[in-house]
Design a protein around this motif. Structure first.
Motif, PDB file in Angstrom:
ATOM      1  N   PRO A  59     -32.739 -47.224  66.592  1.00 37.10           N
ATOM      2  CA  PRO A  59     -32.297 -48.618  66.645  1.00 37.10           C
ATOM      3  C   PRO A  59     -31.887 -49.022  68.061  1.00 37.10           C
ATOM      4  N   VAL A  60     -32.182 -50.271  68.403  1.00 35.82           N
ATOM      5  CA  VAL A  60     -31.808 -50.806  69.714  1.00 35.82           C
ATOM      6  C   VAL A  60     -31.308 -52.239  69.532  1.00 35.82           C
ATOM      7  N   TRP A  61     -30.169 -52.528  70.141  1.00 39.98           N
ATOM      8  CA  TRP A  61     -29.686 -53.903  70.222  1.00 39.98           C
ATOM      9  C   TRP A  61     -30.144 -54.452  71.562  1.00 39.98           C
ATOM     10  N   TYR A  62     -31.121 -55.340  71.539  1.00 38.61           N
ATOM     11  CA  TYR A  62     -31.626 -55.979  72.739  1.00 38.61           C
ATOM     12  C   TYR A  62     -30.793 -57.242  73.002  1.00 38.61           C
ATOM     13  N   ASN A 102     -34.437 -50.528  84.726  1.00 46.09           N
ATOM     14  CA  ASN A 102     -34.198 -51.892  84.250  1.00 46.09           C
ATOM     15  C   ASN A 102     -33.690 -51.836  82.814  1.00 46.09           C
ATOM     16  N   LEU A 103     -32.458 -52.264  82.598  1.00 54.25           N
ATOM     17  CA  LEU A 103     -31.819 -52.124  81.290  1.00 54.25           C
ATOM     18  C   LEU A 103     -32.104 -53.341  80.418  1.00 54.25           C
ATOM     19  N   VAL A 104     -32.627 -53.087  79.209  1.00 53.98           N
ATOM     20  CA  VAL A 104     -33.014 -54.179  78.311  1.00 53.98           C
ATOM     21  C   VAL A 104     -32.250 -54.169  76.994  1.00 53.98           C
ATOM     22  N   GLY A 105     -31.451 -53.150  76.746  1.00 55.37           N
ATOM     23  CA  GLY A 105     -30.716 -53.073  75.493  1.00 55.37           C
ATOM     24  C   GLY A 105     -29.913 -51.789  75.425  1.00 55.37           C
ATOM     25  N   ARG A 106     -29.410 -51.498  74.233  1.00 61.21           N
ATOM     26  CA  ARG A 106     -28.611 -50.283  74.056  1.00 61.21           C
ATOM     27  C   ARG A 106     -28.829 -49.736  72.648  1.00 61.21           C
ATOM     28  N   PRO A 154     -35.577 -53.020  66.693  1.00 62.97           N
ATOM     29  CA  PRO A 154     -34.549 -54.007  67.040  1.00 62.97           C
ATOM     30  C   PRO A 154     -33.543 -54.196  65.906  1.00 62.97           C
ATOM     31  N   VAL A 155     -32.255 -54.208  66.262  1.00 59.51           N
ATOM     32  CA  VAL A 155     -31.192 -54.481  65.295  1.00 59.51           C
ATOM     33  C   VAL A 155     -30.263 -55.531  65.891  1.00 59.51           C
ATOM     34  N   GLN A 156     -29.513 -56.174  65.015  1.00 62.83           N
ATOM     35  CA  GLN A 156     -28.526 -57.156  65.458  1.00 62.83           C
ATOM     36  C   GLN A 156     -27.217 -56.466  65.838  1.00 62.83           C
ATOM     37  N   ARG A 157     -26.351 -57.216  66.488  1.00 67.14           N
ATOM     38  CA  ARG A 157     -25.096 -56.652  66.983  1.00 67.14           C
ATOM     39  C   ARG A 157     -24.293 -55.971  65.887  1.00 67.14           C
ATOM     40  N   ARG A 159     -22.071 -51.074  63.541  1.00 65.93           N
ATOM     41  CA  ARG A 159     -21.897 -50.268  62.327  1.00 65.93           C
ATOM     42  C   ARG A 159     -22.445 -48.860  62.516  1.00 65.93           C
ATOM     43  N   LEU A 160     -23.505 -48.735  63.311  1.00 62.42           N
ATOM     44  CA  LEU A 160     -24.126 -47.435  63.551  1.00 62.42           C
ATOM     45  C   LEU A 160     -23.405 -46.628  64.639  1.00 62.42           C
ATOM     46  N   GLY A 161     -22.309 -47.205  65.151  1.00 62.22           N
ATOM     47  CA  GLY A 161     -21.521 -46.467  66.146  1.00 62.22           C
ATOM     48  C   GLY A 161     -21.783 -46.857  67.575  1.00 62.22           C
ATOM     49  N   GLY A 162     -22.525 -47.946  67.805  1.00 64.86           N
ATOM     50  CA  GLY A 162     -22.839 -48.370  69.163  1.00 64.86           C
ATOM     51  C   GLY A 162     -21.643 -48.968  69.878  1.00 64.86           C
ATOM     52  N   ASP A 163     -21.616 -48.800  71.197  1.00 63.84           N
ATOM     53  CA  ASP A 163     -20.558 -49.360  72.048  1.00 63.84           C
ATOM     54  C   ASP A 163     -21.046 -50.687  72.594  1.00 63.84           C
ATOM     55  N   GLU A 164     -20.376 -51.769  72.224  1.00 67.66           N
ATOM     56  CA  GLU A 164     -20.819 -53.108  72.614  1.00 67.66           C
ATOM     57  C   GLU A 164     -20.200 -53.592  73.921  1.00 67.66           C
ATOM     58  N   THR A 165     -19.500 -52.719  74.646  1.00 66.42           N
ATOM     59  CA  THR A 165     -18.891 -53.120  75.914  1.00 66.42           C
ATOM     60  C   THR A 165     -19.956 -53.661  76.858  1.00 66.42           C
TER      61      THR A 165
END
Length: 234
Positions: A93-96, A184-188, A214-217, A222-228
């Motif tokens: 999964p990637v949040w773009y 070049n960073l496009v997502g996380r 692609p996933v939403q924020r 919820r999957l443990g991603g850091d949104e900083t």
């Protein structure tokens, strides 16, 4: 297939199977690695696949250079490419989003694309894991659509967040830990790339096929991603 053998160290050989990076190389490199492991057995210390080569380290207490070269010849004679199911298929999964992918919008502008088109192109194909390197768990993957190919940043960032998804030329990767970086960073992604509990400590292995989903924020968090957020490169 003619394989070039180069000395890489007192107990290391570099086996060159190809001269050009291509996804079609991967089945051959996987097959070569499998044959070499079986042929060298306990005399093999380490085998590291890359884009066009394999680095082979052997036990000097068991083999000399001539014996190691003879085993390489034995292993690679009559080599056939590995079957399509040799590597694993992984969906990550990637949040773009510009807050975690500060180069997403600049890349879109430079390439005359919309952000949605960049996301669709990047997530629209499976990528081969060519090699691991740079940092534990860092998998060099490719090849991205030519329309997304972009050079590394002229000045690398001093701090790239763990999970950052980047593009450099026609390669793509996920940073497994906080580190400097010029892609070049496009997502996380929330995926954990380096984990001591995993075999080989890495989620990715050479020969794997990776799709970015692609996933939403909210799903990313919820999957443990850091949104900083990350700031755009000055």
């Amino acid at each position: 297939m003619k394989v070039g053998v180069e000395v890489a160290g007192i107990d290391c050989l570099t086996l060159r199977l190809f001269d050009v990076i291509d996804e079609a190389n991967v089945p051959w490199l996987l097959a070569a690695a499998q044959r070499l492991r079986a042929t060298f057995g306990a005399a093999l210390v380490e085998l590291v696949p890359s884009y066009t080569t394999l680095m082979l380290q052997y036990n000097l207490a068991q083999l000399d250079d001539a014996q190691a070269r003879a085993l390489c010849h034995e292993a690679l004679t009559g080599l056939e490419p590995a079957t399509a199911d040799s590597g694993r298929e992984l969906a990550l999964p990637v949040w773009y989003h510009p807050s975690v992918g500060p180069d997403l919008e600049p890349l879109a502008r430079q390439r005359g694309l919309s952000v949605d088109e960049v996301i669709a192109l990047h997530s629209g194909r499976a990528y081969s894991v060519f090699a691991l390197g740079f940092a534990p768990g860092f998998g060099f993957m490719g090849l991205v659509d030519p329309r997304l190919a972009s050079p590394r940043l002229a000045t690398p960032r001093q701090r790239v967040a763990a999970g950052s998804v980047g593009i450099a030329e026609r390669q793509t990767a996920i940073y497994p830990a906080v580190s400097p970086g010029g892609w070049n960073l496009v997502g996380r992604s929330p995926a954990r790339l380096f984990d001591p509990s995993l075999e080989g400590f890495s989620l990715l292995r050479p020969g794997d096929r990776v799709r970015f989903v692609p996933v939403q924020r909210d799903e990313f968090v919820r999957l443990g991603g850091d949104e900083t957020p990350m700031e755009a490169q000055a």
